[in-house]
Design an enzyme around this catalytic site. Structure first.
Site, mmCIF file in Angstrom:
data_model
loop_
_atom_site.group_PDB
_atom_site.id
_atom_site.type_symbol
_atom_site.label_atom_id
_atom_site.label_comp_id
_atom_site.label_asym_id
_atom_site.label_seq_id
_atom_site.Cartn_x
_atom_site.Cartn_y
_atom_site.Cartn_z
ATOM 1 N N ASP A 136 -3.512 -50.253 -0.363
ATOM 2 C CA ASP A 136 -3.429 -49.822 -1.752
ATOM 3 C C ASP A 136 -4.279 -50.858 -2.480
ATOM 4 O O ASP A 136 -3.903 -52.032 -2.542
ATOM 5 C CB ASP A 136 -1.977 -49.878 -2.253
ATOM 6 C CG ASP A 136 -1.879 -49.430 -3.709
ATOM 7 O OD1 ASP A 136 -2.695 -49.905 -4.523
ATOM 8 O OD2 ASP A 136 -0.985 -48.634 -4.022
ATOM 9 N N HIS A 137 -5.425 -50.450 -2.991
ATOM 10 C CA HIS A 137 -6.374 -51.473 -3.458
ATOM 11 C C HIS A 137 -5.825 -52.303 -4.627
ATOM 12 O O HIS A 137 -6.331 -53.383 -4.904
ATOM 13 C CB HIS A 137 -7.747 -50.868 -3.772
ATOM 14 C CG HIS A 137 -7.832 -50.147 -5.077
ATOM 15 N ND1 HIS A 137 -7.380 -48.864 -5.251
ATOM 16 C CD2 HIS A 137 -8.301 -50.533 -6.284
ATOM 17 C CE1 HIS A 137 -7.586 -48.488 -6.507
ATOM 18 N NE2 HIS A 137 -8.143 -49.486 -7.156
ATOM 19 N N HIS A 158 -0.011 -47.075 -6.868
ATOM 20 C CA HIS A 158 -0.361 -48.279 -7.633
ATOM 21 C C HIS A 158 0.789 -48.729 -8.554
ATOM 22 O O HIS A 158 1.116 -49.912 -8.626
ATOM 23 C CB HIS A 158 -1.616 -48.036 -8.475
ATOM 24 C CG HIS A 158 -2.789 -47.535 -7.686
ATOM 25 N ND1 HIS A 158 -3.032 -47.926 -6.393
ATOM 26 C CD2 HIS A 158 -3.795 -46.682 -8.000
ATOM 27 C CE1 HIS A 158 -4.135 -47.322 -5.941
ATOM 28 N NE2 HIS A 158 -4.606 -46.563 -6.910
#
Ligand code: BG6
Length: 517
Positions: free
Chosen positions: A205-206, A268
């Site tokens: 999950d960036h 996010h």
């Protein structure tokens, strides 16, 4: 957590790296390995993965035994792939990348074709011999999600889910989306687990790669002044905002089947929320942190489960103006149905049903084409029990708030009351700011640089474990069901605004207000 050393320990036996801090600034380089990128001719590889690798190479963060193999259907040869790799290098490249690129390889083929994987096995064996990649492999699935399971299975079928001769590891890096609901996420895990053990899987999950997201841990656990007030006795409510001014760009077709709930909230938002509200981990290492995150997620509830309609607002943008330019409404975007009911905005009210946060509302909102790009978390503190100032003198006093600015303008601000100079005892809110750019002028690494390096060095701390994914889907499940039932009705907001009026009503119903960044 940069400058971390892998040491043998109990966690290692469970396959999770156990980390200790070493000399600050000591460069961390992966040992020999071959990184295989599936989808190497695609958008993600071009925009994120290759540029991040080029940066790492230029910072001398890739070891001598590093090799890259691109796999995709596009019919390139090694030379054509190398050319593309060179194109993505930063303009002021230090040359480290150029040197490495000469040894990169490319395998063109269909993902459903046995021959593709046989060819890949041959290339990896050659690299082990010629380039000393040491039998270690990291596979990065930058393909469409439908291929995650099949590629993982094909790797296992060709004996590639285990290290090559003399190697120590074979890891699988997967990009979101991890399924589209609880059931499909479980099915995906089942498929991946047929080929790779959980400790071999690194789910990206960036947001977890962003320095400011990691800084939530530093703020909370490297200081003594915040934790004592980080609970229901002092905090009135929490606000999480993930606002984008961009629309769906060229991803209309994908976004139609995603919407804001799946695209941002399930992943996010839940990641940011869990780091902000979780209990202190006993150590800064993968299993301690991930255990606390999942424990927190297990406590999150949509209060009105049967009628998510009362706690959730969903909306879609109409045409408007952003930065002085006219932009189309969502339904006129390329790849979007003119009658689309997909939400580009969500506002919702959650509760965290545990000892620390019982009764503290958490308001979340995210949307595309909002007034500006801003991701932040605010802890809004309770008002003082008694104000010794005449009402009108404290008219401009807002509740104290601590805001973590994740992006852009990264930093932290504390909003509190101060006396306005003058003969009257007038008070109003002022802000005390910490700016990342001022404190650390060197700039921060791109999220993908950090995450790629972590995957290659085997540090799983910032990656998402399967139970976290499942739990995050479980939280949004009642909302997904409500949307399927057509509830709540889709509201509208003008592109360039801060969202629909319904979202204001959602929070104002409890006498609170959104803090617009
Ligand atoms: C991605 C979403 O995960 O995150 C995109 O799919 C979104 O729709 C992006 O634009 C936002 O990332 P960032 O780093 O720009 O906040």
């Amino acid at each position: 957590m940069s400058g971390l050393l892998r040491v043998e320990g109990a966690q290692e036996a469970r396959g999770e790296a156990h980390l200790l801090t070493v000399e600050p600034g000591e460069p961390r380089r992966p040992g020999p390995l071959a990184l295989v990128v599936f989808g190497a001719s695609g958008d993600l590889a071009h925009r994120k993965i290759l540029p991040a690798l080029a940066q790492l190479a230029d910072h001398d963060a890739l070891g001598d035994g590093f090799s890259l193999v691109g796999v995709a259907r596009t019919e390139w040869n090694d030379e054509e792939f190398r050319k593309v790799c060179l194109e993505v290098a930063p303009v002021e490249s230090a040359g480290g990348w150029e040197r490495l690129v000469q040894r990169f390889r490319y395998v063109s083929g269909d993902y459903g074709d046995e021959a593709t994987f046989a060819k890949l096995a041959g290339v990896l064996a050659e690299l082990d011999k010629e380039q000393a990649s040491g039998g270690n492999r990291v596979y990065y699935l930058a393909t469409i999600p439908a291929l995650f399971g099949p590629v993982a299975r094909a790797l296992a079928a060709h004996g590639l889910a285990e290290p090559g001769r003399g190697g120590e590891f074979a890891r699988l890096v997967v990009e979101k989306p991890f399924g589209s609901d609880l059931a499909s996420a479980a099915k995906l895990d089942e498929e991946l687990h047929q080929a790779f053990r959980e400790d071999q899987i690194f789910r990206i999950d960036h947001y977890m790669g962003k320095e400011t997201v990691q800084n939530v841990l530093a703020l909370r656990f490297a200081n003594s002044i915040f934790e004592p007030i980080w609970n229901r006795r002092y905090v009135d409510h929490v606000q999480v905002t993930v606002a984008e001014s961009l629309g769906v760009e060229h991803r209309g077709t994908f976004y139609e089947s995603a919407g804001a709930l799946r695209d941002i909230v399930q992943n996010h938002v839940m990641q940011v929320l869990s780091l902000t509200l979780m209990e202190p981990p006993s150590q800064m290492e993968a299993s301690s942190i991930r255990d606390e995150k999942v424990k927190l997620l297990r406590s999150v509830v949509v209060p009105d489960v049967d009628e998510a309609v009362n706690d959730v607002v969903r909306a879609q943008y109409t045409a408007g103006i952003i930065d002085g330019a006219a932009v189309p409404g969502y339904r006129s975007e390329e790849g979007v149905s003119p009658t689309s009911e997909t939400e580009t905005y969500i506002a919702m009210h959650l509760l965290v049903d545990n000892w620390r946060w019982a009764g503290v509302p958490v308001y979340v909102r995210t949307g595309k084409r909002l007034a500006r790009r801003a991701t932040e978390v605010s802890m809004i503190f309770q008002r003082p029990p008694h104000l010794p100032f005449a009402g009108k003198l404290a008219r401009d006093l807002r509740p104290d708030a601590l805001t973590l600015r994740i992006q852009p303008d990264e930093g932290i601000s504390l909003c509190f009351g101060a006396k306005v100079p003058g003969p009257e005892f007038r008070v109003r809110s002022v802000s005390m700011d910490f700016s990342y750019a001022d404190a650390f002028p060197g700039g921060t690494a791109e999220a993908y640089e950090r995450l790629l390096l972590d995957a290659m060095t085997g540090d799983a701390t910032l990656f998402i474990r399967s139970d976290e994914v499942d739990q995050a889907w479980a939280i949004v499940a009642p909302i997904q069901q409500a949307f399927l039932d057509g509830e709540p009705p889709l509201a509208r907001y003008r592109a360039g605004s801060w969202g629909p009026i319904e979202a204001d009503r959602l929070i104002e119903g409890s006498g609170r207000q959104w803090r617009n960044p």
